[in-house]
Design an enzyme around this catalytic site. Sequence first.
Site, PDB file in Angstrom:
ATOM      1  N   ASP A  68       0.995  -1.247  -0.161  1.00  0.00           N
ATOM      2  CA  ASP A  68      -0.095   0.092   0.034  1.00  0.00           C
ATOM      3  C   ASP A  68       0.777   1.232   0.081  1.00  0.00           C
ATOM      4  O   ASP A  68       1.615   1.494   1.068  1.00  0.00           O
ATOM      5  CB  ASP A  68      -0.852   0.009   1.039  1.00  0.00           C
ATOM      6  CG  ASP A  68      -1.787  -1.293   1.453  1.00  0.00           C
ATOM      7  OD1 ASP A  68      -1.147  -2.330   1.339  1.00  0.00           O
ATOM      8  OD2 ASP A  68      -2.922  -1.185   1.730  1.00  0.00           O
ATOM      9  N   GLU A  95      -4.414   2.351  -3.129  1.00  0.00           N
ATOM     10  CA  GLU A  95      -5.570   2.869  -2.616  1.00  0.00           C
ATOM     11  C   GLU A  95      -5.282   3.921  -1.359  1.00  0.00           C
ATOM     12  O   GLU A  95      -6.275   4.652  -1.074  1.00  0.00           O
ATOM     13  CB  GLU A  95      -6.565   1.546  -2.213  1.00  0.00           C
ATOM     14  CG  GLU A  95      -6.098   0.984  -0.854  1.00  0.00           C
ATOM     15  CD  GLU A  95      -7.264   0.906   0.154  1.00  0.00           C
ATOM     16  OE1 GLU A  95      -8.351   1.084  -0.003  1.00  0.00           O
ATOM     17  OE2 GLU A  95      -6.557   0.601   1.480  1.00  0.00           O
ATOM     18  N   ASN A  96      -4.165   3.968  -0.979  1.00  0.00           N
ATOM     19  CA  ASN A  96      -3.794   5.055   0.121  1.00  0.00           C
ATOM     20  C   ASN A  96      -2.879   6.190  -0.254  1.00  0.00           C
ATOM     21  O   ASN A  96      -2.326   6.793   0.356  1.00  0.00           O
ATOM     22  CB  ASN A  96      -3.057   4.201   1.493  1.00  0.00           C
ATOM     23  CG  ASN A  96      -4.264   3.385   2.025  1.00  0.00           C
ATOM     24  OD1 ASN A  96      -4.076   2.047   2.212  1.00  0.00           O
ATOM     25  ND2 ASN A  96      -5.419   3.908   2.674  1.00  0.00           N
ATOM     26  N   ASN A 130     -10.428  -0.779   0.568  1.00  0.00           N
ATOM     27  CA  ASN A 130     -11.529  -0.240   1.034  1.00  0.00           C
ATOM     28  C   ASN A 130     -11.904   1.347   0.942  1.00  0.00           C
ATOM     29  O   ASN A 130     -12.729   1.790   1.292  1.00  0.00           O
ATOM     30  CB  ASN A 130     -11.734  -0.794   2.734  1.00  0.00           C
ATOM     31  CG  ASN A 130     -10.301  -0.111   3.340  1.00  0.00           C
ATOM     32  OD1 ASN A 130      -9.294  -0.529   2.884  1.00  0.00           O
ATOM     33  ND2 ASN A 130     -10.559   0.466   4.391  1.00  0.00           N
ATOM     34  N   HIS A 131     -10.746   1.672   0.532  1.00  0.00           N
ATOM     35  CA  HIS A 131     -10.535   3.340   0.393  1.00  0.00           C
ATOM     36  C   HIS A 131     -11.004   3.729  -1.051  1.00  0.00           C
ATOM     37  O   HIS A 131     -10.505   4.810  -1.774  1.00  0.00           O
ATOM     38  CB  HIS A 131      -9.240   4.057   0.669  1.00  0.00           C
ATOM     39  CG  HIS A 131      -9.344   3.924   2.309  1.00  0.00           C
ATOM     40  ND1 HIS A 131     -10.154   4.542   3.149  1.00  0.00           N
ATOM     41  CD2 HIS A 131      -8.451   3.110   3.113  1.00  0.00           C
ATOM     42  CE1 HIS A 131      -9.851   4.383   4.307  1.00  0.00           C
ATOM     43  NE2 HIS A 131      -8.715   3.505   4.448  1.00  0.00           N
ATOM     44  N   HIS A 147      -7.057  -7.826   0.002  1.00  0.00           N
ATOM     45  CA  HIS A 147      -7.095  -6.890   0.751  1.00  0.00           C
ATOM     46  C   HIS A 147      -7.784  -7.186   2.036  1.00  0.00           C
ATOM     47  O   HIS A 147      -9.103  -6.874   1.945  1.00  0.00           O
ATOM     48  CB  HIS A 147      -7.500  -5.493   0.145  1.00  0.00           C
ATOM     49  CG  HIS A 147      -7.061  -4.076   0.698  1.00  0.00           C
ATOM     50  ND1 HIS A 147      -6.211  -3.628   0.340  1.00  0.00           N
ATOM     51  CD2 HIS A 147      -7.938  -3.396   1.317  1.00  0.00           C
ATOM     52  CE1 HIS A 147      -5.979  -2.489   0.939  1.00  0.00           C
ATOM     53  NE2 HIS A 147      -6.935  -2.196   1.627  1.00  0.00           N
ATOM     54  N   HIS A 158      -3.346  -4.121   2.971  1.00  0.00           N
ATOM     55  CA  HIS A 158      -4.316  -3.429   3.999  1.00  0.00           C
ATOM     56  C   HIS A 158      -3.768  -3.398   5.310  1.00  0.00           C
ATOM     57  O   HIS A 158      -3.999  -2.107   5.937  1.00  0.00           O
ATOM     58  CB  HIS A 158      -5.677  -4.193   4.026  1.00  0.00           C
ATOM     59  CG  HIS A 158      -6.564  -3.580   5.019  1.00  0.00           C
ATOM     60  ND1 HIS A 158      -7.157  -2.229   4.767  1.00  0.00           N
ATOM     61  CD2 HIS A 158      -7.033  -4.034   6.219  1.00  0.00           C
ATOM     62  CE1 HIS A 158      -7.859  -1.900   5.929  1.00  0.00           C
ATOM     63  NE2 HIS A 158      -8.169  -3.072   6.724  1.00  0.00           N
ATOM     64  N   HIS A 216      -0.748  -2.756   6.202  1.00  0.00           N
ATOM     65  CA  HIS A 216       0.605  -1.800   6.228  1.00  0.00           C
ATOM     66  C   HIS A 216       1.625  -2.546   7.179  1.00  0.00           C
ATOM     67  O   HIS A 216       2.543  -1.770   7.190  1.00  0.00           O
ATOM     68  CB  HIS A 216       0.285  -0.374   6.654  1.00  0.00           C
ATOM     69  CG  HIS A 216      -0.864   0.199   5.864  1.00  0.00           C
ATOM     70  ND1 HIS A 216      -0.953   1.505   5.861  1.00  0.00           N
ATOM     71  CD2 HIS A 216      -1.634  -0.215   4.886  1.00  0.00           C
ATOM     72  CE1 HIS A 216      -1.865   1.759   4.917  1.00  0.00           C
ATOM     73  NE2 HIS A 216      -2.326   0.724   4.301  1.00  0.00           N
TER      74      HIS A 216
END
Length: 258
Positions: free
Chosen positions: A10, A41-42, A68-69, A151, A176, A178
């Site tokens: 991520d 996604e982050n 999820n983001h 994820h 997810h 991290h």
Amino acid sequence: MNICVLAVGDVVGDAGVDFLARRLPALRRLHGVHFTVVCGENAACDGLLPAQADAIFSAGADVITMGNHTWDKRQIVDYMGRSPYIIRPANYTARAPGRGWGVFDGPRGLRIRVVNLIGRVEMNPNFDNPFTKMDEILKGDAADLTLVDFHAEATSEKGAMAWYLDGRVQALWGTHTHVPTADCQVLPQGLGFVTDLGLTGPCQSVIGVKPEQAINRFLGGLPQRFQPAPGPCRMGAVLFEIDSETKRCLSVQRVDVS
């Protein structure tokens, strides 16, 4: 033919994007990487912006996965509609825009299927079942190799998925949390697995964000919009070597950069 697949964890914040841009090309050359998948996604801390997606692709990513983001930055929706190389979790509701998987061109004409899934344990229980969704996907378009970015929060859910897919896909890695894990392994029927790649971004942090913000949350303080921490960065990455003829993963190793 043996191919080398690089999976990058991520990317967190502009600092993570910048670190990836500076260090990923050299890492790809060093290990003779044929195909690269990056979880993006982050990149905007919560979500991904089009300019950040461009930077990740320019750094050497063949495919960007989400999580999820995915929809936290709505600017990415139209971009995802235009680009088949960004995929979001396949077990989102069927009404969600975007694609959950794709079949992409690899070296020497290989067709590489990349699937993005999201877990349900300690996540949103309204997601479709990722196990049965994967069964459905594997019945679809033919591919020579299949790679999965799962994820998910729970290590047990990631591990169960790996064993469920052993012998049917070639590599599965978790994203997810991290936090990089040390369990790189090849399962009995040839699936390469690691529970979590870790993050690409600030290392003097709590999963990429300012430590004081994380502490505030656990002390019951007022909610705050998370911000990436300042300071040095690292890149969480794992290399999978796969035999395209036997369709088995031969080795899995961490190749983190800090």
